[in-house]
Design an enzyme around this catalytic site. Structure first.
Site, PDB file in Angstrom:
ATOM      1  N   ASN A 225       0.857  -1.193   0.000  1.00  0.00           N
ATOM      2  CA  ASN A 225       0.000   0.000   0.000  1.00  0.00           C
ATOM      3  C   ASN A 225       0.892   1.242   0.000  1.00  0.00           C
ATOM      4  OD1 ASN A 225      -1.446   2.261   1.034  1.00  0.00           O
ATOM      5  ND2 ASN A 225      -3.087   0.889   1.637  1.00  0.00           N
TER       6      ASN A 225
ATOM      7  N   HIS B 154       1.011   6.233   1.695  1.00  0.00           N
ATOM      8  CA  HIS B 154       1.744   7.208   2.497  1.00  0.00           C
ATOM      9  C   HIS B 154       2.933   7.836   1.770  1.00  0.00           C
ATOM     10  CE1 HIS B 154      -1.108   6.746   5.511  1.00  0.00           C
ATOM     11  NE2 HIS B 154      -0.809   5.488   5.776  1.00  0.00           N
TER      12      HIS B 154
ATOM     13  N   ARG C 196       3.740  18.948   0.843  1.00  0.00           N
ATOM     14  CA  ARG C 196       4.321  20.151   0.258  1.00  0.00           C
ATOM     15  C   ARG C 196       3.682  20.538  -1.070  1.00  0.00           C
ATOM     16  NH1 ARG C 196       9.292  22.075   2.497  1.00  0.00           N
ATOM     17  NH2 ARG C 196       8.850  21.920   4.708  1.00  0.00           N
TER      18      ARG C 196
ATOM     19  N   HIS D 283      -5.688   3.372  -1.580  1.00  0.00           N
ATOM     20  CA  HIS D 283      -7.022   3.698  -1.075  1.00  0.00           C
ATOM     21  C   HIS D 283      -7.376   5.099  -1.573  1.00  0.00           C
ATOM     22  CE1 HIS D 283      -9.827   4.037   2.707  1.00  0.00           C
ATOM     23  NE2 HIS D 283     -10.457   4.319   1.577  1.00  0.00           N
TER      24      HIS D 283
ATOM     25  N   ARG E  36      -9.474   7.780  -1.178  1.00  0.00           N
ATOM     26  CA  ARG E  36     -10.456   8.207  -0.171  1.00  0.00           C
ATOM     27  C   ARG E  36     -11.339   9.309  -0.724  1.00  0.00           C
ATOM     28  NH1 ARG E  36      -8.959   6.380   5.292  1.00  0.00           N
ATOM     29  NH2 ARG E  36     -10.774   7.565   5.919  1.00  0.00           N
TER      30      ARG E  36
ATOM     31  N   ARG F 264      -7.176  12.498   0.539  1.00  0.00           N
ATOM     32  CA  ARG F 264      -6.128  13.036   1.427  1.00  0.00           C
ATOM     33  C   ARG F 264      -4.732  12.534   1.061  1.00  0.00           C
ATOM     34  NH1 ARG F 264      -7.538   9.920   7.040  1.00  0.00           N
ATOM     35  NH2 ARG F 264      -9.561  10.873   6.658  1.00  0.00           N
ATOM     36  N   HIS F 265      -4.656  11.381   0.417  1.00  0.00           N
ATOM     37  CA  HIS F 265      -3.319  10.946  -0.025  1.00  0.00           C
ATOM     38  C   HIS F 265      -3.328  10.638  -1.532  1.00  0.00           C
ATOM     39  CE1 HIS F 265      -5.235   7.230   1.276  1.00  0.00           C
ATOM     40  NE2 HIS F 265      -4.953   7.411   2.558  1.00  0.00           N
TER      41      HIS F 265
ATOM     42  N   GLU G 216      -8.560   0.135  -3.126  1.00  0.00           N
ATOM     43  CA  GLU G 216      -9.430   0.162  -1.942  1.00  0.00           C
ATOM     44  C   GLU G 216     -10.360   1.351  -2.073  1.00  0.00           C
ATOM     45  OE1 GLU G 216      -6.911   0.556   1.424  1.00  0.00           O
ATOM     46  OE2 GLU G 216      -6.005  -1.406   1.162  1.00  0.00           O
TER      47      GLU G 216
ATOM     48  N   THR H 213      -7.245   6.429   9.930  1.00  0.00           N
ATOM     49  CA  THR H 213      -7.097   5.341   8.969  1.00  0.00           C
ATOM     50  C   THR H 213      -8.353   4.494   9.052  1.00  0.00           C
ATOM     51  OG1 THR H 213      -5.696   3.469   8.312  1.00  0.00           O
ATOM     52  CG2 THR H 213      -5.843   3.935  10.673  1.00  0.00           C
ATOM     53  N   THR H 214      -8.420   3.411   8.283  1.00  0.00           N
ATOM     54  CA  THR H 214      -9.650   2.611   8.270  1.00  0.00           C
ATOM     55  C   THR H 214      -9.793   1.893   9.607  1.00  0.00           C
ATOM     56  OG1 THR H 214      -9.078   2.245   5.957  1.00  0.00           O
ATOM     57  CG2 THR H 214     -10.972   1.046   6.805  1.00  0.00           C
TER      58      THR H 214
ATOM     59  N   GLU I 290     -11.104  -9.541   2.886  1.00  0.00           N
ATOM     60  CA  GLU I 290      -9.831  -9.143   3.478  1.00  0.00           C
ATOM     61  C   GLU I 290     -10.097  -8.957   4.964  1.00  0.00           C
ATOM     62  OE1 GLU I 290      -7.202  -6.431   1.520  1.00  0.00           O
ATOM     63  OE2 GLU I 290      -6.466  -5.623   3.430  1.00  0.00           O
TER      64      GLU I 290
ATOM     65  N   HIS J 150      -3.810  -4.491   7.619  1.00  0.00           N
ATOM     66  CA  HIS J 150      -3.983  -3.321   8.487  1.00  0.00           C
ATOM     67  C   HIS J 150      -3.155  -3.466   9.758  1.00  0.00           C
ATOM     68  CE1 HIS J 150      -5.524   0.290  10.287  1.00  0.00           C
ATOM     69  NE2 HIS J 150      -6.034   0.576   9.100  1.00  0.00           N
TER      70      HIS J 150
ATOM     71  N   GLY K 161       1.109  -1.359   4.308  1.00  0.00           N
ATOM     72  CA  GLY K 161       1.555  -0.045   3.872  1.00  0.00           C
ATOM     73  C   GLY K 161       2.417   0.685   4.871  1.00  0.00           C
ATOM     74  N   HIS K 162       1.806   1.083   5.971  1.00  0.00           N
ATOM     75  CA  HIS K 162       2.449   2.034   6.877  1.00  0.00           C
ATOM     76  C   HIS K 162       3.822   1.570   7.352  1.00  0.00           C
ATOM     77  CE1 HIS K 162       3.075   4.312  10.637  1.00  0.00           C
ATOM     78  NE2 HIS K 162       2.541   5.291   9.934  1.00  0.00           N
TER      79      HIS K 162
HETATM   80  N1  PXP Z   1      -5.856  -3.180   3.868  1.00  0.00           N
HETATM   81  C1  PXP Z   1      -6.861  -2.257   3.898  1.00  0.00           C
HETATM   82  C2  PXP Z   1      -8.213  -2.667   3.434  1.00  0.00           C
HETATM   83  C3  PXP Z   1      -6.612  -0.939   4.332  1.00  0.00           C
HETATM   84  O1  PXP Z   1      -7.620  -0.046   4.364  1.00  0.00           O
HETATM   85  C4  PXP Z   1      -5.302  -0.584   4.701  1.00  0.00           C
HETATM   86  C5  PXP Z   1      -5.009   0.835   5.099  1.00  0.00           C
HETATM   87  O2  PXP Z   1      -5.321   1.691   4.052  1.00  0.00           O
HETATM   88  C6  PXP Z   1      -4.295  -1.560   4.636  1.00  0.00           C
HETATM   89  C7  PXP Z   1      -4.609  -2.852   4.235  1.00  0.00           C
HETATM   90  C8  PXP Z   1      -2.879  -1.260   4.988  1.00  0.00           C
HETATM   91  O3  PXP Z   1      -2.779  -0.928   6.350  1.00  0.00           O
HETATM   92  P1  PXP Z   1      -1.404  -0.420   6.933  1.00  0.00           P
HETATM   93  O4  PXP Z   1      -1.076   0.861   6.249  1.00  0.00           O
HETATM   94  O5  PXP Z   1      -1.687  -0.267   8.397  1.00  0.00           O
HETATM   95  O6  PXP Z   1      -0.384  -1.480   6.640  1.00  0.00           O
END
Ligand code: PXP
Length: 237
Positions: free
Chosen positions: A6, A9, A17, A42, A44, A48-49, A69, A99-100, A150, A190, A212-213
């Site tokens: 993901n 970020h 910026r 994602h 949104r 936002r991103h 997503e 976040t979600t 998921e 997540h 992702g994060h």
């Molecule tokens: N899966 C889904 C459905 C999500 O909404 C997210 C966050 O956007 C992720 C995975 C990834 O989560 P993380 O950024 O915490 O790894």
């Protein structure tokens, strides 16, 4: 297990910026070099991103599997039908959340969910619903015809390393097995990081983890390619 990265970020940092640094497409190209299974974004409601133009550019890249997503809204359905990503993961969305925060309540909007996914499935888009590990949610997804769930691993990730870990983990494992008995395939994601991801191997037949994060955070110190490769190795076990 396959890894979907993901990259939201990267866009969060870029948007801070307002320019094009770091370049989201460069991040996608590095993920491609690492041969990840999917690029997950994602889109949104508040953009936002990731922005529409990012999703469109990723979709145009050859040999990149896009997992989009998105919320269960008419706007997002129109975008998905136009772009035809390889996969769509339907997620809940609240404007104010960081976040979600939880899974989608599919059971509470069963008819809407069935109608929503129908045209996506007709276009051969692989649909999943992002849900908490709850039996009624799994049964509701099965009724929509979507091939995937998921599982939201947020609770497990939060309590990892505390006495709550075992229960949260067993909830995920039980839900995955229950879903597979319904004929559903199971992804998860997540809050997964380089430590808590290892237990995902104890859950049978998980298809893909979307992370992702933790990857983007680690990339600040070791670079994106290494951060992705390390996570891919952990996923592939
Ligand atoms: N899966 C889904 C459905 C999500 O909404 C997210 C966050 O956007 C992720 C995975 C990834 O989560 P993380 O950024 O915490 O790894």
């Amino acid at each position: 297990m396959l890894l979907g990265v993901n990259i939201d970020h990267v866009a969060t940092l870029r948007n801070a910026r307002g320019g094009n640094d770091p370049n989201v497409m460069d991040a996608v190209r590095i993920c491609k070099i690492c041969e990840v299974a999917s690029i997950t974004t994602h889109l949104r409601e508040d953009r936002r991103h990731i922005k529409d133009a990012d999703v469109e550019a990723i979709r145009m890249l050859p040999r990149v599997r896009l997992n989009l997503e998105m919320a269960m809204t008419d706007e997002m359905q129109e975008i998905a039908l136009r772009l035809r990503p390889h996969a769509v993961c339907i997620v809940p969305e609240k404007r104010q959340e960081l976040t979600t925060e939880g899974g989608l309540d599919v059971a509470g909007q069963q008819e809407r969910a069935i109608e929503f996914v129908k045209p996506l499935l007709e276009k051969n888009i692989e649909v999943s619903f992002f849900i908490d590990p709850a039996i009624e949610q799994i049964a509701a997804v099965a009724k929509t015809g979507a091939p995937f769930i998921e599982l939201h691993t947020g609770r497990y990730s939060e309590v990892f390393g505390t006495e709550g870990e075992e229960q949260a983990f067993q909830d995920l494992k039980g839900a995955a097995i229950f879903a597979q008995n319904f004929g559903l395939k199971v992804n998860a994601g997540h809050g997964l990081n380089y430590q808590n991801v290892k237990r995902m191997h104890e859950i049978p037949n998980l298809t893909e983890l979307n992370i992702g994060h933790s990857i983007i955070a680690r990339s600040i110190f070791v670079g994106l390619e290494r951060a992705v490769k390390e996570m891919k190795t952990l996923c592939e076990g």
